[in-house]
Write a protein that holds these residues in place. Structure first.
Motif, PDB file in Angstrom:
ATOM      1  N   HIS A  25      -4.118  -5.775   7.001  1.00  0.00           N
ATOM      2  CA  HIS A  25      -5.316  -5.256   6.333  1.00  0.00           C
ATOM      3  C   HIS A  25      -5.346  -3.741   6.515  1.00  0.00           C
ATOM      4  O   HIS A  25      -5.375  -3.250   7.643  1.00  0.00           O
ATOM      5  N   ASN A  58      -7.479  -1.578   4.459  1.00  0.00           N
ATOM      6  CA  ASN A  58      -8.687  -0.937   3.942  1.00  0.00           C
ATOM      7  C   ASN A  58      -9.673  -0.686   5.076  1.00  0.00           C
ATOM      8  O   ASN A  58     -10.079  -1.618   5.769  1.00  0.00           O
ATOM      9  N   ASN A  64     -13.353   1.574   6.161  1.00  0.00           N
ATOM     10  CA  ASN A  64     -14.487   2.410   5.773  1.00  0.00           C
ATOM     11  C   ASN A  64     -14.924   3.165   7.026  1.00  0.00           C
ATOM     12  O   ASN A  64     -15.476   2.577   7.952  1.00  0.00           O
ATOM     13  N   GLY A 109     -14.420  -2.243   5.661  1.00  0.00           N
ATOM     14  CA  GLY A 109     -13.381  -2.054   4.660  1.00  0.00           C
ATOM     15  C   GLY A 109     -12.971  -3.327   3.946  1.00  0.00           C
ATOM     16  O   GLY A 109     -12.295  -3.269   2.908  1.00  0.00           O
TER      17      GLY A 109
END
Length: 338
Positions: free
Chosen positions: A207, A209, A211, A316
């Protein structure tokens, strides 16, 4: 022959003194091999991947973590284990981030570095590197002994997402305040199997992603409303609230109301303790009862590094706030004791 990939990102382990300025600057990994001739005596098939440019660990960020995770994914079937050479300042952040990014991990990812450059006479770099390689290569009945993201430093192996850097002057740079060490290097290399975690035997999922739109609010006696509002009224998506003791804060009306308003504006707030050891226990004292009632999330005994990277990871993935709150209070990679 056991195959280990050494990923050289930078850090003190690969530094030399610039004769003109006296400042430590990075050099090529080939010079590390020259300084550690013992590597040639290890019965491992070693390969090296060097970052270009070499990074000071203070410049680590989620994009670089994603590059690391993708590299491990690309080389995962080819190698039995991975050793990441990394600056010690943000090593616990990188180790924590990778632990969340690499789901169903079944191979060792060992981060290490040093407090002194590898060319120094009294350097700790050689022992750290050689033992990290040995840990990454160790198997029992064909399976990796430590299939985790971990940190090896000064004769001790720590779970990555339980580690903190606590000392910048001693070789004993890291500690794991709320979880036992996974292994110890003395005359023998001793593994403490009861504390080593194993994920489900399924294909690796990566993973990438994240934020990172997170604010940090560290409390202190006498903190002003202006300082608090700078975080609670900002545009961040989540706030890590560093509280006193077992999760306590001031009960001043303006402060409690600022937290309520932040939650009403769809911000997540996670409560972790400023203490290195111990856990948040919301509602144990009156000073944290209101926090529990308004929906503030307990970080239990997570380190600051694990809290921040776990939050970045979960946000994310596109989860709802309710789902993130639920996962933050659960152990997903051995990062907390609820």
């Amino acid at each position: 022959m056991t195959k280990i990939l050494i990923i050289y990102t930078g850090g003190t382990i690969g530094m030399v003194n610039d004769p003109k300025t006296g400042v430590l600057i990075p050099f090529d990994f080939k010079q590390i091999q020259q300084n550690v001739p013992e590597l040639a005596r290890l019965n491992y098939d070693l390969d090296v991947y060097s970052f270009d440019p070499i990074l000071d660990s203070s410049n680590m960020d989620p994009l670089i973590w994603a590059d690391l995770a993708k590299l491990i994914q690309e080389k995962y079937e080819e190698f039995d284990g991975f050793v990441i050479l990394h600056g010690s300042d943000t090593m616990s952040f990188t180790a924590s981030a990778l632990s969340f990014m690499l789901e169903n991990l079944s191979k060792p990812i060992v981060l290490t570095g040093s407090q002194l450059p590898i060319g120094e006479i009294r350097t700790d770099a050689k022992e750290n590197l050689i033992t990290a390689l040995e840990i990454a290569a160790t198997k029992k009945q064909g399976k990796a002994m430590v299939p985790e993201v971990c940190i090896y430093f000064d004769y001790q192996l720590f779970r990555g997402n339980r580690s903190i850097k606590y000392n910048s002057e001693k070789f004993e740079a890291f500690r794991s305040p709320n979880y036992p060490i996974l292994a110890e290097a003395g005359v023998n290399l001793s593994f403490y199997k009861n504390y080593i975690s194993r994920q489900p035997v399924e294909p690796l999922k990566v993973h990438t992603n994240f934020n990172a739109n997170i604010g940090v609010l560290k409390l202190y006696p006498g903190i002003s409303a202006q300082a608090v509002y700078a975080i609670t009224k900002s545009g961040v998506d989540a706030i890590v609230l560093e509280t006193f003791g077992s999760g306590n804060t001031t009960t001043a009306a303006w402060f409690i109301e600022s937290l309520r308003e932040a939650i009403a504006s769809n911000k997540l707030i996670i409560d972790i303790t400023q203490c290195q050891r111990g856990s948040v226990a919301l509602g144990k004292y009156e000073t944290s009862k209101q926090l529990q009632q308004m929906g503030i999330i307990s970080g239990y005994d997570m380190t600051f590094e694990a809290t921040v990277t776990k939050l970045m990871y979960l946000m994310g993935q596109g989860y709802s706030n309710a789902e993130i709150a639920r996962f933050m209070e659960q152990s997903i990679r051995g990062e907390l004791t609820a």
